[in-house]
Design an enzyme around this catalytic site. Structure first.
Site, PDB file in Angstrom:
ATOM      1  N   THR A   1       0.830  -1.209   0.000  1.00 37.12           N
ATOM      2  CA  THR A   1       0.000   0.000   0.000  1.00 37.12           C
ATOM      3  C   THR A   1       0.865   1.259   0.000  1.00 37.12           C
ATOM      4  O   THR A   1       0.562   2.241  -0.699  1.00 37.12           O
ATOM      5  CB  THR A   1      -0.944   0.008   1.217  1.00 37.12           C
ATOM      6  OG1 THR A   1      -1.851  -1.091   1.106  1.00 37.12           O
ATOM      7  CG2 THR A   1      -1.722   1.303   1.301  1.00 37.12           C
TER       8      THR A   1
ATOM      9  N   SER B   1      -6.881  -0.751  -6.846  1.00 41.04           N
ATOM     10  CA  SER B   1      -6.527  -1.065  -5.468  1.00 41.04           C
ATOM     11  C   SER B   1      -5.039  -1.390  -5.455  1.00 41.04           C
ATOM     12  O   SER B   1      -4.469  -1.779  -6.489  1.00 41.04           O
ATOM     13  CB  SER B   1      -7.329  -2.267  -4.968  1.00 41.04           C
ATOM     14  OG  SER B   1      -6.758  -2.809  -3.780  1.00 41.04           O
ATOM     15  N   THR B   2      -4.427  -1.246  -4.302  1.00 44.20           N
ATOM     16  CA  THR B   2      -3.058  -1.741  -4.160  1.00 44.20           C
ATOM     17  C   THR B   2      -2.963  -3.191  -4.610  1.00 44.20           C
ATOM     18  O   THR B   2      -1.956  -3.622  -5.184  1.00 44.20           O
ATOM     19  CB  THR B   2      -2.610  -1.620  -2.688  1.00 44.20           C
ATOM     20  OG1 THR B   2      -2.466  -0.239  -2.352  1.00 44.20           O
ATOM     21  CG2 THR B   2      -1.289  -2.332  -2.440  1.00 44.20           C
ATOM     22  N   ASN B   3      -4.038  -3.930  -4.398  1.00 43.51           N
ATOM     23  CA  ASN B   3      -4.002  -5.378  -4.602  1.00 43.51           C
ATOM     24  C   ASN B   3      -4.056  -5.811  -6.060  1.00 43.51           C
ATOM     25  O   ASN B   3      -3.888  -6.994  -6.355  1.00 43.51           O
ATOM     26  CB  ASN B   3      -5.127  -6.038  -3.804  1.00 43.51           C
ATOM     27  CG  ASN B   3      -5.022  -5.725  -2.326  1.00 43.51           C
ATOM     28  OD1 ASN B   3      -3.999  -5.237  -1.859  1.00 43.51           O
ATOM     29  ND2 ASN B   3      -6.088  -5.990  -1.591  1.00 43.51           N
TER      30      ASN B   3
ATOM     31  N   THR C   1      35.675 -37.562 -14.678  1.00 39.14           N
ATOM     32  CA  THR C   1      34.475 -37.891 -13.917  1.00 39.14           C
ATOM     33  C   THR C   1      34.924 -38.245 -12.506  1.00 39.14           C
ATOM     34  O   THR C   1      35.983 -38.844 -12.322  1.00 39.14           O
ATOM     35  CB  THR C   1      33.717 -39.081 -14.541  1.00 39.14           C
ATOM     36  OG1 THR C   1      34.578 -40.224 -14.569  1.00 39.14           O
ATOM     37  CG2 THR C   1      33.264 -38.764 -15.960  1.00 39.14           C
ATOM     38  N   HIS C   2      34.149 -37.833 -11.519  1.00 40.05           N
ATOM     39  CA  HIS C   2      34.517 -38.039 -10.106  1.00 40.05           C
ATOM     40  C   HIS C   2      35.834 -37.335  -9.773  1.00 40.05           C
ATOM     41  O   HIS C   2      36.542 -37.721  -8.840  1.00 40.05           O
ATOM     42  CB  HIS C   2      34.655 -39.533  -9.770  1.00 40.05           C
ATOM     43  CG  HIS C   2      33.448 -40.349 -10.086  1.00 40.05           C
ATOM     44  ND1 HIS C   2      32.441 -40.576  -9.190  1.00 40.05           N
ATOM     45  CD2 HIS C   2      33.088 -40.977 -11.238  1.00 40.05           C
ATOM     46  CE1 HIS C   2      31.505 -41.322  -9.753  1.00 40.05           C
ATOM     47  NE2 HIS C   2      31.871 -41.571 -10.999  1.00 40.05           N
TER      48      HIS C   2
ATOM     49  N   SER D   1      46.915 -11.359  -4.296  1.00 34.89           N
ATOM     50  CA  SER D   1      47.287 -11.531  -2.898  1.00 34.89           C
ATOM     51  C   SER D   1      47.995 -10.284  -2.384  1.00 34.89           C
ATOM     52  O   SER D   1      48.734  -9.627  -3.110  1.00 34.89           O
ATOM     53  CB  SER D   1      48.210 -12.745  -2.736  1.00 34.89           C
ATOM     54  OG  SER D   1      48.696 -12.846  -1.415  1.00 34.89           O
ATOM     55  N   SER D   2      47.753 -10.002  -1.109  1.00 35.44           N
ATOM     56  CA  SER D   2      48.462  -8.898  -0.470  1.00 35.44           C
ATOM     57  C   SER D   2      49.811  -9.332   0.078  1.00 35.44           C
ATOM     58  O   SER D   2      50.600  -8.501   0.519  1.00 35.44           O
ATOM     59  CB  SER D   2      47.602  -8.334   0.671  1.00 35.44           C
ATOM     60  OG  SER D   2      47.379  -9.350   1.654  1.00 35.44           O
TER      61      SER D   2
ATOM     62  N   LYS E   1      50.748 -13.620  -7.632  1.00 33.59           N
ATOM     63  CA  LYS E   1      49.567 -14.497  -7.591  1.00 33.59           C
ATOM     64  C   LYS E   1      48.384 -13.813  -8.281  1.00 33.59           C
ATOM     65  O   LYS E   1      48.095 -12.637  -8.056  1.00 33.59           O
ATOM     66  CB  LYS E   1      49.209 -14.822  -6.151  1.00 33.59           C
ATOM     67  CG  LYS E   1      48.186 -15.946  -5.993  1.00 33.59           C
ATOM     68  CD  LYS E   1      48.083 -16.348  -4.523  1.00 33.59           C
ATOM     69  CE  LYS E   1      47.234 -17.608  -4.364  1.00 33.59           C
ATOM     70  NZ  LYS E   1      45.831 -17.362  -4.664  1.00 33.59           N
TER      71      LYS E   1
ATOM     72  N   GLU F   1      34.800 -16.660  -9.305  1.00 30.36           N
ATOM     73  CA  GLU F   1      34.454 -16.575  -7.880  1.00 30.36           C
ATOM     74  C   GLU F   1      33.271 -15.643  -7.664  1.00 30.36           C
ATOM     75  O   GLU F   1      32.392 -15.905  -6.829  1.00 30.36           O
ATOM     76  CB  GLU F   1      35.659 -16.089  -7.080  1.00 30.36           C
ATOM     77  CG  GLU F   1      36.805 -17.084  -7.009  1.00 30.36           C
ATOM     78  CD  GLU F   1      38.064 -16.498  -6.394  1.00 30.36           C
ATOM     79  OE1 GLU F   1      39.003 -17.260  -6.132  1.00 30.36           O
ATOM     80  OE2 GLU F   1      38.116 -15.260  -6.176  1.00 30.36           O
TER      81      GLU F   1
END
Length: 485
Positions: free
Chosen positions: A97, A136-138, A183-184, A314-315, A320, A327
């Site tokens: 609403t 209506s809002t609905n 596989t696996h 990397s810091s 790297k 990610e």
């Protein structure tokens, strides 16, 4: 400052504000996310208000003077103006609403200005009696959610199509790059890198079709349902006309729900669309996982792919570089999956004639669409298009893999192949070397059977060559691969 009054009492607002008393109460009551309504949803609300004003004018319920002022104010919002006046939090009580009234008040006060009145003079144009006429809002909020979702989905699908095209291009580029299948997470028979990338492209194609189908289910709307789906205060001519106006303004094909009570109660179509988004996120995350594994290393991992180097990784460790875009895609997928759970709970939590949880449903659905669209764009342009194959590493892994024994099994027998595999593991000798040392095959036979074209297509590798050997009397370790003439 100016004062406005509702049945709860009087409040003061900045005179420059286009929103009114009900919006201000919502801002006071609902300070939850720190976010505001998104651009597409605001635009959808304005579009509905314009369509309703046009329909009410056509059915002689609204005067031309007031109606044209409302339409002009809505047009300005659709063009991007006054969005800063939509100040309510997306998560709120009241089934939306406050969102609806925020739109009603901004449009009413801007329309009052257009007629040379002063903001807050609701005797001239009322947020409820005029801007919200026959509504209506609905029915407004569910319809606005659907229009905004369909538009956002089209943008996502364009990005997905571009990503799928990039995978197709890489599939063609890598079609001759033979690598170890896995596989696996263990070595399996060879496959080409092009075949892997083509599979990714086709999986994304299914995502696009799934989303298109789910979005089509959102084009049945409940405008004219008003409060509970019975259409009280909405003339039948208006119900027909408002949908026609929405189609004209969107350029799309929406249809009135066959059962307005059902369409007002239930949000299963939105839950279904969210489910399609979740499946898309799962697919993208799986692809991102594969790329991270294949690019692992560079010295001590699989290292069959080179991902674009975007930033130091990397810091503390010099040189790297991390797979930051895959990610990112993983994390966005996790969020979309979580959002879908919230949508699921909201869809389930409706009671009787209305689902009052649509604000949180819309908030999570829009969030999923936005972040998934952005992630797909980044995945395409910052990762996939710049991927390169480490052909030497792929070739080396195939040579070292025991998976190629599967291609030899029809020719030397499963038992012999198993003994070779055991010896290769114990001695660390390449399979080619062992086969030649034991005189189980010639160089020519090995080349015929273990060629990339033979090992990565249906059928028995080297079948034609070995059939020729049989016909010329040159059998292979007692095995003769028979083929029909």
């Amino acid at each position: 400052m100016r004062s406005e009054r509702d049945f709860l009492g009087e409040v003061y607002l900045p005179d420059k504000a286009y929103y009114g008393v009900q919006t201000l109460r919502a801002v006071t009551n609902f300070s939850i996310t720190g976010h505001r309504l998104c651009r597409e949803f605001i635009t959808a609300l304005a579009l509905i208000k314009k369509a309703s004003a046009n329909a009410n004018m056509k059915t002689c319920l609204l005067s031309e003077t007031v109606g044209r002022a409302i339409v002009q104010a809505a047009d300005e919002i659709m063009a991007g103006k006054w969005h800063d006046q939509f100040v309510v939090d997306p998560i709120q009580g009241g089934a939306g609403t406050s969102m609806n009234m925020n739109a009603n008040e901004v449009i009413a006060n801007r329309a009052i200005e257009i007629l040379d009145g002063l903001k807050g003079d609701y005797q001239l144009i009322s947020p409820n009696s005029h801007v919200n006429m026959s509504q209506s809002t609905n029915d407004v909020i569910p319809t606005a959610i659907r229009i905004a979702t369909v538009r956002k989905a089209a943008k996502l699908n364009r990005e997905l199509a571009a990503l799928a095209e990039s995978f197709d291009e890489k599939a063609a580029q890598f079609r001759q790059v033979v690598k170890v299948g896995r596989t696996h997470l263990q070595d399996a028979v060879p496959i080409t890198l092009g075949q892997e990338f083509k599979a990714y492209a086709d999986a994304l194609g299914r995502c696009i079709r799934r989303l298109e189908q789910a979005a089509a289910g959102l084009k049945e709307i409940n405008m004219g349902a008003t409060a509970v789906g019975t259409g009280l205060n909405a003339e039948p001519r208006y119900i027909e006309e408002v949908v026609r106006q929405i189609n004209f303004l969107t350029g799309d094909q929406y249809a009135p729900a066959a059962n307005l009570v059902d369409a007002t109660q239930n949000t299963d179509a939105l839950a279904g669309f969210s489910g399609a988004l979740k499946v898309c996120a799962v697919t993208l995350s799986k692809i991102a996982n594969d790329l991270r594994i294949l690019a692992s290393g560079p010295r001590c991992g699989i290292n069959e792919l080179y991902l674009p180097a975007l930033q130091p990784g990397s810091s503390i460790m010099p040189g790297k570089v991390n797979p930051v875009i895959p990610e990112l895609v993983n994390q966005v997928a996790f969020q979309v999956i979580g959002n879908d759970q919230a949508v699921t709970m909201a869809a389930e939590a409706g009671q009787l004639e209305l689902n009052v949880m649509e604000p949180v449903l819309a908030y999570n659905l829009f969030n999923s669409l936005r972040i998934l669209t952005n992630a797909v764009n980044a995945f395409n342009y910052k990762c996939i298009q710049g991927i390169q194959a480490n052909k030497e590493r792929c070739r080396e892994n195939v040579e070292r893999s025991l998976g190629i024994l599967t291609a030899l099994t029809p020719h030397i027998g499963y038992e012999n192949a198993s003994l070779l595999a055991k010896e290769a593991l114990q001695t660390a000798k390449p399979l080619r070397q062992l086969l030649l040392e034991k005189k189980m095959m010639t160089v020519e036979q090995l080349e015929a059977i273990l060629s990339p074209e033979e090992m990565t297509k249906p059928g028995i590798a080297g079948k034609e060559y070995m059939a020729l050997a049989c016909r010329t009397g040159s059998t292979l370790n007692g095995h003769c691969q028979q083929t029909p003439d």
